[in-house]
Write a protein that holds these residues in place. Structure first.
Motif, short mmCIF file in Angstrom:
data_model
loop_
_atom_site.label_atom_id
_atom_site.label_comp_id
_atom_site.label_asym_id
_atom_site.label_seq_id
_atom_site.Cartn_x
_atom_site.Cartn_y
_atom_site.Cartn_z
N ALA A 273 6.40 -8.83 -3.56
CA ALA A 273 5.38 -7.91 -3.05
C ALA A 273 5.04 -6.84 -4.08
N ARG A 274 6.06 -6.34 -4.77
CA ARG A 274 5.87 -5.46 -5.93
C ARG A 274 6.89 -5.89 -6.98
N PRO A 275 6.50 -5.87 -8.27
CA PRO A 275 7.38 -6.50 -9.25
C PRO A 275 8.40 -5.61 -9.97
N LEU B 28 12.66 10.05 1.52
CA LEU B 28 11.52 9.14 1.72
C LEU B 28 11.61 7.92 0.82
N ALA B 29 12.26 8.08 -0.33
CA ALA B 29 12.36 6.97 -1.30
C ALA B 29 13.64 6.16 -1.10
N THR B 30 14.52 6.66 -0.23
CA THR B 30 15.78 5.94 0.00
C THR B 30 15.85 5.64 1.50
N VAL B 31 16.86 6.14 2.17
CA VAL B 31 16.89 6.05 3.63
C VAL B 31 17.02 7.47 4.17
N VAL C 73 13.30 2.39 -16.38
CA VAL C 73 11.94 2.08 -15.93
C VAL C 73 11.69 2.94 -14.69
N ASN C 74 10.67 3.77 -14.74
CA ASN C 74 10.40 4.67 -13.62
C ASN C 74 8.90 4.97 -13.58
N LYS C 75 8.52 5.77 -12.60
CA LYS C 75 7.11 6.11 -12.36
C LYS C 75 6.41 6.55 -13.65
N ILE C 76 5.17 6.10 -13.81
CA ILE C 76 4.37 6.48 -14.97
C ILE C 76 4.36 8.02 -15.10
N LEU D 155 15.23 12.97 -12.51
CA LEU D 155 14.35 12.04 -11.79
C LEU D 155 15.06 10.73 -11.52
N GLY D 156 14.37 9.80 -10.89
CA GLY D 156 15.00 8.55 -10.46
C GLY D 156 14.67 7.37 -11.36
N ALA D 157 14.84 6.18 -10.84
CA ALA D 157 14.53 4.97 -11.60
C ALA D 157 14.18 3.84 -10.64
N ASP D 158 13.37 2.94 -11.14
CA ASP D 158 13.07 1.71 -10.40
C ASP D 158 13.89 0.54 -10.92
N ARG D 159 14.34 0.68 -12.16
CA ARG D 159 15.23 -0.34 -12.74
C ARG D 159 15.89 0.29 -13.97
N HIS E 256 10.06 14.45 -11.12
CA HIS E 256 8.82 13.67 -11.16
C HIS E 256 8.84 12.63 -10.05
N CYS E 257 7.67 12.29 -9.55
CA CYS E 257 7.51 11.32 -8.47
C CYS E 257 8.26 11.81 -7.24
N ASN E 258 8.69 10.92 -6.38
CA ASN E 258 9.44 11.33 -5.19
C ASN E 258 10.74 10.56 -5.13
N ARG F 3 0.82 -1.21 0.00
CA ARG F 3 0.00 0.00 0.00
C ARG F 3 0.86 1.26 0.00
N LEU F 4 2.17 1.07 -0.32
CA LEU F 4 3.10 2.19 -0.50
C LEU F 4 3.32 3.02 0.77
N ALA F 5 3.15 2.36 1.93
CA ALA F 5 3.54 3.02 3.18
C ALA F 5 5.05 3.19 3.20
N VAL F 6 5.76 2.21 2.61
CA VAL F 6 7.18 2.35 2.30
C VAL F 6 7.32 2.13 0.81
N ARG F 7 8.08 2.99 0.14
CA ARG F 7 8.10 2.97 -1.33
C ARG F 7 9.39 3.64 -1.81
N GLY F 8 9.60 3.58 -3.15
CA GLY F 8 10.83 4.10 -3.71
C GLY F 8 11.84 2.96 -3.78
N ALA F 9 12.52 2.84 -4.92
CA ALA F 9 13.35 1.64 -5.16
C ALA F 9 14.39 1.38 -4.07
N PRO F 10 15.24 2.35 -3.70
CA PRO F 10 16.26 2.02 -2.69
C PRO F 10 15.65 1.66 -1.34
N ALA F 11 14.60 2.36 -0.93
CA ALA F 11 13.94 2.04 0.35
C ALA F 11 13.35 0.64 0.29
O1 MRU Z 1 5.42 3.53 -6.79
P1 MRU Z 1 6.59 4.16 -6.11
O2 MRU Z 1 6.23 5.40 -5.35
O3 MRU Z 1 7.38 3.18 -5.28
O4 MRU Z 1 7.53 4.62 -7.31
C1 MRU Z 1 8.75 5.26 -7.01
C2 MRU Z 1 9.43 5.78 -8.21
O5 MRU Z 1 9.04 5.56 -9.32
C3 MRU Z 1 10.69 6.55 -7.98
O6 MRU Z 1 10.87 7.49 -8.98
C4 MRU Z 1 11.88 5.57 -8.02
O7 MRU Z 1 11.67 4.49 -7.17
C5 MRU Z 1 13.12 6.24 -7.66
S1 MRU Z 1 13.20 6.52 -5.93
C6 MRU Z 1 14.69 7.18 -5.51
#
Ligand code: MRU
Length: 339
Positions: free
Chosen positions: A80-82, A149-152, A233-236, A221-225, A143-145, A40-48
């Protein structure tokens, strides 16, 4: 403030679903609680998510004595998330040390500390690059965050924004709201405000127009992969900003740690894109029952990416370097890269 940590025998996270209204910490003591928080994205962002996956294995090691239930718990975490590679990667790295709880926890804390160090390295490396490409007074769109919050702590792309501000080089920053879950509107604006950095919020679809009107000097911006061929690959919404940047002739910069680079995935076409279902899109606005398509991420082809900044390098083109000569082949000026 750390977004995620291990405190007194539990995973403790800042509940990102409650921000910016209130700062609520959640203590997660079981794998099931952590998986729910991830979904439910209480914790989110690729590094986190990478840290979450690894700490989750520590929970699994403590919860289960048998190999089978432990393996099931690790599988739950990994899947949990792909889309963000960090989650499965973090869980796998920690799981390699099972069944020892102590060894797993130490490995998870190492991953946490590596992400903290990565953020610092990306901040100065990315700020150097942006200053070199755009000069002082740069006006950025993000874009996105991608903050702490998305890392540590600190973040990826937003850590670069913080560093440019510290250097007096930042002319402005626009956060795009990031439909449908509003990570930009809720979280990035909150982090920028906490840091005292002046900023403006825009709807996602305003990005390319603001670029065309020369109100933005670069997108960051960042990336998820990041795939072997350099696809990001990053946030829509990322792809639309990349197309806007290309049309406007401005740099499009992706900032992500090496832990997000996945050389085992050939291209963006091979990545499972999470679809989060209709409810998030239909919300209160559309007639109840309206069918929807809700990809949470998109793929920006490598050819639209000016540069990828990691904690170890700056590159353009393929992430595996297969399109570069073995010696001195970075298309960006390697002399300007302190690494
Ligand atoms: O669905 P989210 O909020 O987990 O998506 C996060 C993103 O797409 C971020 O841009 C990405 O993880 C980079 S975070 C440093």
């Amino acid at each position: 403030m750390r977004t995620i940590d291990w405190i007194d025998g539990a995973v403790v996270i800042v509940d990102q679903t409650r921000l910016p209204a209130e700062i609520v910490y959640l203590r997660l003591e079981t794998v099931e609680e952590l998986v729910d928080a991830i979904q439910r994205l209480a914790v989110r962002g690729a590094p986190a998510l990478g840290v979450a996956g690894a700490l989750g294995v520590a929970l699994a090691a403590r919860q289960h004595s048998g190999a089978e239930p432990r393996a099931r718990a690790v599988h739950l975490l990994q899947t949990a998330r792909p889309t963000a590679v960090n989650l499965a990667r973090g869980a796998r790295r920690a799981a390699a040390l099972l069944p020892s709880f102590d060894a797993v926890l130490q490995e998870a804390l190492r991953i946490r500390d590596e992400e903290i160090a990565s953020s610092a390295a990306m901040a100065w490396r990315g700020a150097d690059l942006v200053e070199r490409l755009c000069g002082p007074g740069v006006r950025l769109l993000t874009h996105c965050n991608t903050g702490g919050l998305a890392t540590v702590v600190d973040g990826t792309a937003l850590a670069v924004v913080f560093e440019l501000y510290r250097r007096g080089s930042l002319g402005g920053v626009i956060a795009s709201e990031t439909r449908p879950l509003l990570q930009g509107a809720r979280l990035t604006t909150w982090e920028l405000a906490q840091a005292g950095i002046p900023h403006r919020l825009a709807v996602d679809s305003a990005g390319p127009f603001l670029m065309a009107r020369a109100e933005v000097d670069a997108v960051i911006l960042g990336a998820d992969r990041i795939c072997a061929n350099g696809d990001v690959v990053n946030k829509i919404g990322t792809y639309a900003h990349a197309l806007g940047a290309r049309a406007a002739g401005i740099p499009f910069i992706c900032v992500a740690p090496e832990s997000t680079v996945d050389l085992s995935t050939a291209s963006g076409a091979d990545v499972e894109i999470e679809d989060r279902g209709a409810a998030e899109v239909v919300g209160a606005a559309a007639p109840a029952g309206t069918p929807a398509v809700n990809p949470a991420f998109d793929v920006t082809p490598a050819g639209l990416v000016t540069a990828v900044v990691t904690d170890e390098r700056v590159f353009s083109g393929r992430a595996d370097g297969a399109d570069r000569p073995a010696v001195g082949g970075d298309r960006l000026d390697p002399a300007a890269d302190p690494a």
